[in-house]
Enzyme design. Sequence first.
Site, PDB file in Angstrom:
ATOM      1  N   GLU A  90       0.837  -1.201   0.000  1.00  0.00           N
ATOM      2  CA  GLU A  90       0.000   0.000   0.000  1.00  0.00           C
ATOM      3  C   GLU A  90       0.878   1.261   0.000  1.00  0.00           C
ATOM      4  O   GLU A  90       1.794   1.360   0.827  1.00  0.00           O
ATOM      5  CB  GLU A  90      -0.916  -0.028   1.236  1.00  0.00           C
ATOM      6  CG  GLU A  90      -1.890  -1.207   1.183  1.00  0.00           C
ATOM      7  CD  GLU A  90      -2.457  -1.621   2.542  1.00  0.00           C
ATOM      8  OE1 GLU A  90      -2.187  -0.931   3.541  1.00  0.00           O
ATOM      9  OE2 GLU A  90      -3.139  -2.660   2.600  1.00  0.00           O
ATOM     10  N   GLU A  95      -4.823  -6.289   2.613  1.00  0.00           N
ATOM     11  CA  GLU A  95      -3.651  -7.016   3.115  1.00  0.00           C
ATOM     12  C   GLU A  95      -3.692  -8.496   2.759  1.00  0.00           C
ATOM     13  O   GLU A  95      -2.659  -9.107   2.483  1.00  0.00           O
ATOM     14  CB  GLU A  95      -3.498  -6.836   4.628  1.00  0.00           C
ATOM     15  CG  GLU A  95      -3.026  -5.447   5.060  1.00  0.00           C
ATOM     16  CD  GLU A  95      -4.137  -4.409   5.092  1.00  0.00           C
ATOM     17  OE1 GLU A  95      -5.320  -4.780   4.919  1.00  0.00           O
ATOM     18  OE2 GLU A  95      -3.841  -3.218   5.282  1.00  0.00           O
ATOM     19  N   HIS A 140      -0.831   0.899  16.293  1.00  0.00           N
ATOM     20  CA  HIS A 140       0.249   1.186  15.344  1.00  0.00           C
ATOM     21  C   HIS A 140       1.619   1.123  16.019  1.00  0.00           C
ATOM     22  O   HIS A 140       2.561   1.766  15.563  1.00  0.00           O
ATOM     23  CB  HIS A 140       0.082   2.584  14.726  1.00  0.00           C
ATOM     24  CG  HIS A 140      -1.066   2.722  13.778  1.00  0.00           C
ATOM     25  ND1 HIS A 140      -2.363   2.766  14.195  1.00  0.00           N
ATOM     26  CD2 HIS A 140      -1.098   2.810  12.423  1.00  0.00           C
ATOM     27  CE1 HIS A 140      -3.163   2.899  13.135  1.00  0.00           C
ATOM     28  NE2 HIS A 140      -2.410   2.925  12.056  1.00  0.00           N
TER      29      HIS A 140
END
Lengths: 325, 330
Positions: free
Chosen positions: A29, A60, A129
């Site tokens: 991506e 994904e 994250h």
Amino acid sequence: MAIITYRDAIRDALKEEMARDEQVYLLGEDIAQFGGSYKTCVGLFEQFGKERVRNTPLSEMAVVGCALGSAMLGKRPVAEIMYVDFTACCMSQIVNEVAKTRYMYAGQVEIPMVIRTQGGAGRASAAQHAQSLEAWFTHVPGLYVVMPSTPYDVKGLLKTAIRDNNPILFIEHKLLYNSKGEVPEQEYTIPLGKADIKRPGKDVTILTWSRCVEFSLGAAKELEKEGIDVEVVDLRSLKPLDEETILSSVEKTGHVVVVHEAVKNSGFGAELVALINEKAFDSLDAPIQRVAGEEVPMPFNPRLEAMAIPDSKKVANAVKKVLSL
Amino acid sequence: MFLTYYKETRVSIPKAQLPELYRRLYLCRQFENVTIKLFTNNELPGFLHSQLGQEAIPVAISGCLGDGDFMQPTHRGHADMLSKGMDPRKMMAELYAKKTGYNQGKGGSMHMASVKEGILGATGIVGSGPVISIGVALALQMDKKPNVIVSFFGDGATNEGSVHEAINMAALWNLPIVFVIQNNQFAESTPRKDHQKVDDISIRAEGYGIDGYTCDGNDLFAVYEVASKAIKKARKGGGPSLINAVTYRILGHYVGDPGNLYRDKEEVENAKKRDPLQMFKNKLKEMKALDDAAFKRIESEVDALLDEAVTFGRESPEPQDEELMAYIYS
């Protein structure tokens, strides 16, 4: 030798391998014109074109599955999963398909693919994250797991990973991208499964990898002032694992501290402790200590975030503790 | 229920191909019958998903494929594999978990593969196949090969997110792939009306910007008609299509599931009346493509081959202990 960043070392490795072997291609991506979310692919789209630097939709599962299918036909894909946290979106592809296909097919195919991703805390990225999830992958037969800590290591190991015929999780650390180090201008590679002694010492062995190498070296420097001589062993790859270097260091020092950023509970450090118990128990002068992430989803607040992961001070305290037992 | 939305001039199957298609169809059917019996007698380990009643779909589609083309079967995929040319002896040996099987006893019913012959293993994770198939399609495209891959999955799999990701990416990249839904009306025990609202799944194709077809999956001619069009298009660089081949799962989810808790007996009996093997045979008779002697010859050859396959599987050696750890890494 040139001084370059960890980020540039990654880009150089990709560039060199793509130039060397036309079967190598990238997919992921935002890796094309944008150069990757952490800018590790800058310039590659311009150099190699859209066929070999393939921007993908936010998919994904399709990224990993596509890499697998093409690897079976002889391509050498390097798939980028933007955050290791996002591997959860394609875990079945990684665990049930990529890792098992060669075995299930009884060796009819090789799976020469790399999944590049990055993890770790330190940028106030909060709970989704900033994880360190390497133990998810070391638990699965059929995958290799590589986690370099320096520009020199990341370049040499990425080149080797791309040339290797096994599926490899190549986990970078977001806080290392700007770190700098010496990298030779001439071609070199680093074999998988070879630890690197980042600092030799005789009193205590620290077993660590990725960003925690930095904390461990920081602690070693401080402890030196107190006359404590620490050996920092950077595992570099968790699978294959360099048992020989680990065990000979343990035999030399008799004291071990394992340091990793991932949550302590069921982390890879537990595996190292078990390994040493099984193979070098008699060399130990004290119980092994672990410095690792707290049992908590990563908080957003930078001060709390720093509390949740190791630092040099925590490592130094653990070293002193293991020497006092 | 058995709609054919695609109505153009019929592509007739080349006459010379008809006996071979009948042979494959009969082989697929008998392979199912034989393995069901063996499994019920506890001769085969693991579990077995029967493709009984769905055989016309892969046979018609394989009839449009050639050397260098690929296929990824479903977990209910013995007919898929046989139709593309896998050797029933090595398949049977794999079902017996023997060293001489396609996967040397490491894969079993769901993962039998012969990559050399263009057949990937199926995945036991429903809906995971198509994302792998698109990788094969990408490699074919990058190498500028004139070949395609057919990716099979079921109506149940069409609700998996991975299938959505695969079709979208294949459409975007114009990959040489044909997605084929073997729409057997059940996701394990859940009837289609209870797992998706849409009646004709092929209309989803429009949402991806590709062609969609629905055909009678029990009519080998009807499947061949749409498949040949879709495969030709993919081969010429025209990108993917989605085929909804409507059929019916005659048996339960696995051999041993009586399949009676979630459907009426009458429904099953009605479906049996549209047996794809009998339908194809009748049509061939009508066309006078094969005479009785020819049918008989084909059937007895296949029966003999399957007897041989069972003996081969039964008598083949087990894998050695030291093979446990072989092929994990390269």
